[in-house]
Scaffold this motif. Structure first.
Motif, PDB file in Angstrom:
ATOM      1  N   MET A   1       0.529  -1.218   0.018  1.00 16.72           N
ATOM      2  CA  MET A   1       0.095   0.009  -0.061  1.00 16.72           C
ATOM      3  C   MET A   1       1.040   1.297  -0.174  1.00 16.72           C
ATOM      4  O   MET A   1       1.891   1.229   0.612  1.00 16.72           O
ATOM      5  CB  MET A   1      -0.837  -0.006   1.226  1.00 16.72           C
ATOM      6  CG  MET A   1      -1.891   1.180   1.224  1.00 16.72           C
ATOM      7  SD  MET A   1      -3.214   1.033   2.538  1.00 16.72           S
ATOM      8  CE  MET A   1      -4.161  -0.545   2.162  1.00 16.72           C
ATOM      9  N   LYS A   2       0.485   2.078  -0.778  1.00 11.70           N
ATOM     10  CA  LYS A   2       1.266   3.630  -0.753  1.00 11.70           C
ATOM     11  C   LYS A   2       0.366   4.459  -0.010  1.00 11.70           C
ATOM     12  O   LYS A   2      -0.663   4.885  -0.017  1.00 11.70           O
ATOM     13  CB  LYS A   2       1.353   4.097  -2.405  1.00 11.70           C
ATOM     14  CG  LYS A   2       2.250   3.272  -3.172  1.00 11.70           C
ATOM     15  CD  LYS A   2       2.151   4.012  -4.497  1.00 11.70           C
ATOM     16  CE  LYS A   2       3.245   3.391  -5.647  1.00 11.70           C
ATOM     17  NZ  LYS A   2       3.439   4.174  -6.931  1.00 11.70           N
ATOM     18  N   PHE A   3       1.416   5.431   0.814  1.00  9.90           N
ATOM     19  CA  PHE A   3       0.961   6.346   1.671  1.00  9.90           C
ATOM     20  C   PHE A   3       1.207   7.641   1.333  1.00  9.90           C
ATOM     21  O   PHE A   3       2.610   7.815   1.019  1.00  9.90           O
ATOM     22  CB  PHE A   3       1.366   6.013   2.970  1.00  9.90           C
ATOM     23  CG  PHE A   3       0.673   4.912   3.940  1.00  9.90           C
ATOM     24  CD1 PHE A   3      -0.587   5.174   4.561  1.00  9.90           C
ATOM     25  CD2 PHE A   3       0.886   3.506   3.745  1.00  9.90           C
ATOM     26  CE1 PHE A   3      -1.234   4.253   5.224  1.00  9.90           C
ATOM     27  CE2 PHE A   3       0.227   2.574   4.288  1.00  9.90           C
ATOM     28  CZ  PHE A   3      -0.849   2.826   5.101  1.00  9.90           C
ATOM     29  N   ALA A   4       0.574   8.769   1.392  1.00 10.97           N
ATOM     30  CA  ALA A   4       1.124  10.146   1.165  1.00 10.97           C
ATOM     31  C   ALA A   4       0.765  10.700   2.844  1.00 10.97           C
ATOM     32  O   ALA A   4      -0.373  10.551   3.233  1.00 10.97           O
ATOM     33  CB  ALA A   4       0.065  10.769   0.305  1.00 10.97           C
ATOM     34  N   ILE A   5       1.752  11.313   3.198  1.00  7.89           N
ATOM     35  CA  ILE A   5       1.791  11.758   4.470  1.00  7.89           C
ATOM     36  C   ILE A   5       2.064  13.185   4.292  1.00  7.89           C
ATOM     37  O   ILE A   5       3.015  13.738   4.031  1.00  7.89           O
ATOM     38  CB  ILE A   5       2.756  10.983   5.340  1.00  7.89           C
ATOM     39  CG1 ILE A   5       2.599   9.220   5.280  1.00  7.89           C
ATOM     40  CG2 ILE A   5       2.665  11.662   6.718  1.00  7.89           C
ATOM     41  CD1 ILE A   5       3.538   8.593   6.175  1.00  7.89           C
ATOM     42  N   ALA A   6       0.878  14.092   5.103  1.00  6.82           N
ATOM     43  CA  ALA A   6       1.211  15.268   5.275  1.00  6.82           C
ATOM     44  C   ALA A   6       1.356  15.800   6.839  1.00  6.82           C
ATOM     45  O   ALA A   6       0.684  15.244   7.626  1.00  6.82           O
ATOM     46  CB  ALA A   6      -0.169  16.219   4.877  1.00  6.82           C
ATOM     47  N   LEU A   7       2.369  16.499   6.968  1.00  6.51           N
ATOM     48  CA  LEU A   7       2.636  16.960   8.408  1.00  6.51           C
ATOM     49  C   LEU A   7       2.500  18.508   8.487  1.00  6.51           C
ATOM     50  O   LEU A   7       3.055  19.081   7.776  1.00  6.51           O
ATOM     51  CB  LEU A   7       4.046  16.606   8.800  1.00  6.51           C
ATOM     52  CG  LEU A   7       4.432  16.967  10.252  1.00  6.51           C
ATOM     53  CD1 LEU A   7       3.538  16.419  11.249  1.00  6.51           C
ATOM     54  CD2 LEU A   7       6.003  16.419  10.349  1.00  6.51           C
ATOM     55  N   ALA A 121      -1.218   7.769  -4.350  1.00  2.00           N
ATOM     56  CA  ALA A 121      -1.466   7.160  -3.207  1.00  2.00           C
ATOM     57  C   ALA A 121      -2.675   6.403  -2.890  1.00  2.00           C
ATOM     58  O   ALA A 121      -3.817   6.742  -3.335  1.00  2.00           O
ATOM     59  CB  ALA A 121      -1.159   8.061  -1.848  1.00  2.00           C
ATOM     60  N   ASP A 122      -2.582   5.294  -2.079  1.00  2.00           N
ATOM     61  CA  ASP A 122      -3.613   4.593  -1.771  1.00  2.00           C
ATOM     62  C   ASP A 122      -4.571   5.116  -0.726  1.00  2.00           C
ATOM     63  O   ASP A 122      -5.798   4.969  -0.436  1.00  2.00           O
ATOM     64  CB  ASP A 122      -3.203   3.042  -1.479  1.00  2.00           C
ATOM     65  CG  ASP A 122      -2.872   2.337  -2.555  1.00  2.00           C
ATOM     66  OD1 ASP A 122      -3.421   2.302  -3.600  1.00  2.00           O
ATOM     67  OD2 ASP A 122      -1.522   1.660  -2.293  1.00  2.00           O
ATOM     68  N   ARG A 123      -3.541   5.678   0.289  1.00  2.00           N
ATOM     69  CA  ARG A 123      -4.035   6.316   1.587  1.00  2.00           C
ATOM     70  C   ARG A 123      -3.205   7.552   1.913  1.00  2.00           C
ATOM     71  O   ARG A 123      -2.151   7.730   1.667  1.00  2.00           O
ATOM     72  CB  ARG A 123      -3.872   5.238   2.766  1.00  2.00           C
ATOM     73  CG  ARG A 123      -4.578   4.086   2.761  1.00  2.00           C
ATOM     74  CD  ARG A 123      -6.023   4.095   3.160  1.00  2.00           C
ATOM     75  NE  ARG A 123      -6.624   2.787   3.171  1.00  2.00           N
ATOM     76  CZ  ARG A 123      -7.367   2.173   2.403  1.00  2.00           C
ATOM     77  NH1 ARG A 123      -7.179   2.813   0.959  1.00  2.00           N
ATOM     78  NH2 ARG A 123      -7.841   1.139   2.496  1.00  2.00           N
ATOM     79  N   ALA A 124      -4.052   8.584   2.450  1.00  2.00           N
ATOM     80  CA  ALA A 124      -3.366  10.021   2.823  1.00  2.00           C
ATOM     81  C   ALA A 124      -3.623  10.033   4.188  1.00  2.00           C
ATOM     82  O   ALA A 124      -4.940   9.975   4.664  1.00  2.00           O
ATOM     83  CB  ALA A 124      -3.989  11.063   1.836  1.00  2.00           C
ATOM     84  N   VAL A 125      -2.713  10.442   5.083  1.00  2.71           N
ATOM     85  CA  VAL A 125      -2.718  10.648   6.460  1.00  2.71           C
ATOM     86  C   VAL A 125      -2.115  11.950   6.701  1.00  2.71           C
ATOM     87  O   VAL A 125      -1.099  12.352   6.283  1.00  2.71           O
ATOM     88  CB  VAL A 125      -1.826   9.524   7.368  1.00  2.71           C
ATOM     89  CG1 VAL A 125      -2.015   9.600   8.545  1.00  2.71           C
ATOM     90  CG2 VAL A 125      -2.404   8.096   6.712  1.00  2.71           C
ATOM     91  N   THR A 126      -2.886  12.814   7.519  1.00  4.51           N
ATOM     92  CA  THR A 126      -2.233  14.209   8.048  1.00  4.51           C
ATOM     93  C   THR A 126      -2.082  14.089   9.381  1.00  4.51           C
ATOM     94  O   THR A 126      -3.041  13.477  10.071  1.00  4.51           O
ATOM     95  CB  THR A 126      -3.370  15.230   7.469  1.00  4.51           C
ATOM     96  OG1 THR A 126      -3.612  15.092   6.073  1.00  4.51           O
ATOM     97  CG2 THR A 126      -2.942  16.657   7.942  1.00  4.51           C
ATOM     98  N   PHE A 127      -0.933  14.888   9.850  1.00  2.37           N
ATOM     99  CA  PHE A 127      -0.862  14.668  11.240  1.00  2.37           C
ATOM    100  C   PHE A 127      -0.513  16.186  11.467  1.00  2.37           C
ATOM    101  O   PHE A 127      -0.126  17.106  10.937  1.00  2.37           O
ATOM    102  CB  PHE A 127       0.601  14.275  11.677  1.00  2.37           C
ATOM    103  CG  PHE A 127       0.594  12.756  11.525  1.00  2.37           C
ATOM    104  CD1 PHE A 127       0.416  11.886  12.862  1.00  2.37           C
ATOM    105  CD2 PHE A 127       0.841  12.031  10.348  1.00  2.37           C
ATOM    106  CE1 PHE A 127       0.300  10.513  12.751  1.00  2.37           C
ATOM    107  CE2 PHE A 127       0.819  10.701  10.229  1.00  2.37           C
ATOM    108  CZ  PHE A 127       0.395  10.049  11.280  1.00  2.37           C
ATOM    109  N   GLY A 128      -1.257  16.996  12.715  1.00  2.79           N
ATOM    110  CA  GLY A 128      -1.403  18.292  12.982  1.00  2.79           C
ATOM    111  C   GLY A 128      -2.544  19.163  12.426  1.00  2.79           C
ATOM    112  O   GLY A 128      -3.196  18.481  11.891  1.00  2.79           O
TER     113      GLY A 128
END
Length: 129
Positions: A1-7, A121-128
């Motif tokens: 699985m591919k993740f795109a991560i935004a902080l 991406a298959d999933r995008a996750v954001t922190f903050g």
């Protein structure tokens, strides 16, 4: 699985450490990170000028090592970076500033890079916030 991560969280925010732990777990689990996108106060993590007390974790250095060791695509939002004084050589020259405080492995670019990451991406996750 591919993740795109935004902080979006700066170095002092617990979300910045949580994002790093999540990203490490993604790779440890055999998944991929298509792009890391640093926005808002998270752009401070790309600065080489921050100094942490010796008894504290240098989160910016940990992020840098993680990105370099795993050869990840790490994009810093150029608009947020300029507002916060985070400049690479080209932007320091462009704006006639005496020093650059970021460079490899970080790339300054626009929000379009985040949109592009969302497309692949298959999933995008954001922190903050």
């Amino acid at each position: 699985m591919k993740f795109a991560i935004a902080l979006l969280a700066g170095p002092q925010d617990p979300a910045a450490r949580s994002a790093l732990k999540f990203a490490e777990a993604v790779l440890a689990g055999g998944h991929q990170i298509s792009r890391l996108f640093f926005y808002r106060d998270a752009v401070h993590l790309a600065s080489t000028l921050g100094v942490q007390p010796q008894d504290e974790c240098d989160l910016a250095q940990r992020w840098r090592a993680f990105i370099e060791n795993n050869q990840l695509d790490a994009v810093v939002c150029i608009a947020a970076a300029l507002r916060r004084g985070v400049l690479n050589e080209a932007e320091a020259d462009r704006w006639e500033r005496p020093v650059a405080n970021t460079g490899e492995p970080w790339a300054l670019s626009g929000l379009g890079q985040w949109v592009d990451a969302l497309q692949t991406a298959d999933r995008a996750v954001t922190f903050g916030t």
